[in-house]
Design a protein around this motif. Structure first.
Motif, short mmCIF file in Angstrom:
data_model
loop_
_atom_site.label_atom_id
_atom_site.label_comp_id
_atom_site.label_asym_id
_atom_site.label_seq_id
_atom_site.Cartn_x
_atom_site.Cartn_y
_atom_site.Cartn_z
N VAL A 70 -1.05 48.22 72.77
CA VAL A 70 -2.36 47.97 72.16
C VAL A 70 -3.03 49.28 71.80
CG1 VAL A 70 -4.70 47.13 72.65
CG2 VAL A 70 -2.71 45.73 73.26
N HIS A 71 -2.91 50.28 72.66
CA HIS A 71 -3.55 51.58 72.42
C HIS A 71 -3.01 52.22 71.14
CE1 HIS A 71 -5.55 55.34 73.43
NE2 HIS A 71 -4.43 55.97 73.15
N VAL A 72 -1.69 52.30 71.03
CA VAL A 72 -1.09 52.99 69.89
C VAL A 72 -1.18 52.17 68.61
CG1 VAL A 72 1.06 53.92 68.97
CG2 VAL A 72 0.43 54.37 71.34
N ILE A 73 -0.77 50.90 68.69
CA ILE A 73 -0.77 50.06 67.49
C ILE A 73 -2.20 49.79 67.02
CG2 ILE A 73 -0.11 47.79 66.59
CD1 ILE A 73 2.23 47.98 68.74
N GLY A 74 -3.11 49.57 67.99
CA GLY A 74 -4.51 49.40 67.61
C GLY A 74 -5.09 50.66 66.99
N GLY A 75 -4.68 51.82 67.51
CA GLY A 75 -5.16 53.08 66.93
C GLY A 75 -4.69 53.25 65.49
N LEU A 76 -3.43 52.92 65.22
CA LEU A 76 -2.92 53.01 63.86
C LEU A 76 -3.65 52.03 62.93
CD1 LEU A 76 0.92 53.24 64.59
CD2 LEU A 76 -0.62 55.10 63.90
N SER A 188 -5.70 46.95 57.68
CA SER A 188 -5.61 47.17 59.12
C SER A 188 -4.61 46.19 59.75
CB SER A 188 -6.99 47.01 59.75
OG SER A 188 -6.93 47.12 61.15
N GLY A 189 -4.72 44.91 59.38
CA GLY A 189 -3.82 43.91 59.94
C GLY A 189 -2.37 44.15 59.54
N LEU A 190 -2.15 44.57 58.28
CA LEU A 190 -0.79 44.84 57.82
C LEU A 190 -0.19 46.03 58.58
CD1 LEU A 190 1.41 44.04 55.79
CD2 LEU A 190 0.41 45.70 54.20
N THR A 191 -1.01 47.05 58.84
CA THR A 191 -0.53 48.20 59.62
C THR A 191 -0.07 47.74 61.00
OG1 THR A 191 -2.05 49.67 58.46
CG2 THR A 191 -1.18 50.44 60.57
N LEU A 194 3.25 45.70 60.77
CA LEU A 194 4.43 46.49 60.47
C LEU A 194 4.74 47.53 61.55
CD1 LEU A 194 3.98 47.03 56.61
CD2 LEU A 194 5.30 45.27 57.81
N THR A 195 3.99 47.49 62.64
CA THR A 195 4.21 48.42 63.75
C THR A 195 4.47 47.70 65.06
OG1 THR A 195 2.59 49.87 62.67
CG2 THR A 195 3.31 50.50 64.86
N VAL A 208 8.60 48.46 60.22
CA VAL A 208 9.05 49.51 59.29
C VAL A 208 8.19 50.76 59.39
CG1 VAL A 208 10.08 47.86 57.69
CG2 VAL A 208 7.68 48.50 57.41
N LEU A 209 6.99 50.66 59.94
CA LEU A 209 6.13 51.83 60.10
C LEU A 209 6.27 52.48 61.47
CD1 LEU A 209 2.77 50.69 58.43
CD2 LEU A 209 4.67 51.98 57.42
N ALA A 210 7.00 51.84 62.37
CA ALA A 210 7.15 52.37 63.73
C ALA A 210 8.06 53.60 63.73
CB ALA A 210 7.72 51.30 64.65
N PRO A 211 7.70 54.64 64.48
CA PRO A 211 8.54 55.84 64.52
C PRO A 211 9.84 55.64 65.28
CG PRO A 211 6.73 56.03 66.07
CD PRO A 211 6.49 54.78 65.29
N ARG A 212 9.90 54.60 66.13
CA ARG A 212 11.10 54.33 66.91
C ARG A 212 11.48 52.87 66.78
NH1 ARG A 212 11.73 59.04 67.37
NH2 ARG A 212 12.20 60.27 69.22
N ASN A 213 12.75 52.60 66.47
CA ASN A 213 13.27 51.25 66.58
C ASN A 213 13.75 51.08 68.01
OD1 ASN A 213 15.07 48.99 66.68
ND2 ASN A 213 15.24 49.07 64.44
#
Length: 366
Positions: A70-76, A188-191, A194-195, A208-213
């Motif tokens: 939540v912290h990271v994805i919400g921040g993005l 914001s929701g699309l970000t 996709l993360t 597709v936007l995540a730095p790690r699979n």
């Protein structure tokens, strides 16, 4: 001659999409987002750096996975909202005269802190999850202290602007302004969509936007710090695990394998937001330090070079007593890959990945 440039500035910054109502609604969304980010960020920080009197619980096992996700994805997801808010209000930066009174100067100073700090937090956070560090400062420390500056400035800003928010929110927006607000919300929701797959594995294909699979890496698990980066080479026949302090013992790798083995399913949850579950097999930590005092602290030390920031980690009683906490020797039925900590690594519930110490050489009971 003095008034004309000011009038031209006013015309240049005029847009039918800007209004007090749009700014107020975006401000409310950002206030909620920043509050969630502060709460989850503090949880992560104090898990990694707990004060002596604080023993975090080891259950539920998924808690850190959820809060850090939540912290990271919400921040993005906050980035599009912040950009929309700044676009809505930035003409106010060019108001003339810039400082009308001492109170107005103080208000603008706090706004400057809020804007600069917010941009710093979000964009350095973005670079951090992308493992890109074009700076010399330690990200974690800077991120932690800046959070208090930003949130303090946010509280002051809310206090000074609350009357406008109360006045504006009940008034319906015109169609164009409503579409602008919905577009910012959709971005914001699309970000987030996709993360989020880096934490919520059913949506892994969308990340597709995540730095790690979370499924890519040796033995199907990602690696942040490689053995080469840690200065660790393959362990040979001379490997010995040392248990010292209040409990003293020594084990070869083969002796560890002959101890009672247990298998648990636990996630590796990284501070950068990604997480992945696996089945780990090894020796229960509470069996390894059997006889330790109930309030003992167990320190786990890695064989990586001394410069490693997290080469040593502590297990407080709730964690080392938990039957899910292992000195793991295998993952998903296979001997640990060197990149995952061979010959032995720590795996424990509700714990940041940086504290799941790899290449363990010493366990100290104090």
């Amino acid at each position: 001659m003095v008034r004309k440039p000011a009038l031209m500035e006013k015309v240049a910054f005029t847009s039918a999409l800007r209004s007090e109502g749009v700014a107020a609604r975006l401000g409310v969304l950002l206030g909620i987002s920043f509050t969630v980010a502060l709460a989850t960020g503090l949880f992560s920080h104090f898990l990694q750096h707990p004060p002596p009197w604080l023993n975090w619980p080891s259950r539920p096992v998924w808690l850190y996975r959820v809060t850090q996700g939540v912290h990271v994805i919400g921040g993005l997801a906050t980035i599009p909202l912040l950009l929309a808010k700044l676009w809505t209000v930035y003409p106010k930066l060019w108001q003339w005269p810039p400082l009308r009174s001492a109170a107005h100067a103080a208000e603008r100073a706090f706004v400057l802190l809020l804007v600069a700090g917010s941009l710093f937090q979000l964009f350095t956070g973005l670079l951090n999850v992308a493992y890109t560090y074009p700076w010399s400062f330690f990200f974690t420390t800077a991120h932690y202290w800046t959070a208090f500056v930003v949130y303090g400035a946010l509280i002051i800003h809310v206090a000074t602007e609350w009357s406008k928010v109360r006045r504006s929110i009940p008034v319906p927006l015109e169609p164009d302004r409503r579409r602008f607000l919905l577009t910012a919300g959709a971005a914001s929701g699309l970000t987030a969509l996709l993360t989020v797959g880096e934490t919520f594995t059913p949506l892994e294909r969308l990340a597709v936007l995540a730095p790690r699979n979370p499924g890519i890496g040796p033995q199907g698990l990602p690696v942040n710090r490689t053995a080469e980066e840690a200065g660790v080479g393959p362990a040979g026949a001379e490997y010995r695990l040392i248990v010292d302090g209040a409990i003293r013992a020594e084990y070869s790798y083969e002796e560890l394998l002959r101890l009672p083995q247990h298998t648990v399913e636990l996630p590796i949850s990284c501070v950068e937001g990604w997480s992945a579950s696996a089945h780990w097999t090894g020796v229960r930590m509470r069996d390894l330090v059997a006889g330790a005092a109930p309030d003992a602290v167990v320190t786990v030390e890695s064989s990586e070079r001394p410069s490693g920031a997290y080469r040593v980690s502590e297990l407080r009683p709730p964690h080392w007593n938990d039957p899910l906490t292992l000195l793991a020797l295998r993952v998903d039925g296979e001997t640990l890959h060197l990149e995952h900590g061979y010959p032995a690594r720590l795996i424990a519930p509700n714990r940041p990945g940086v504290m799941q110490t790899k290449w363990v050489k010493r366990v100290t009971v104090s």
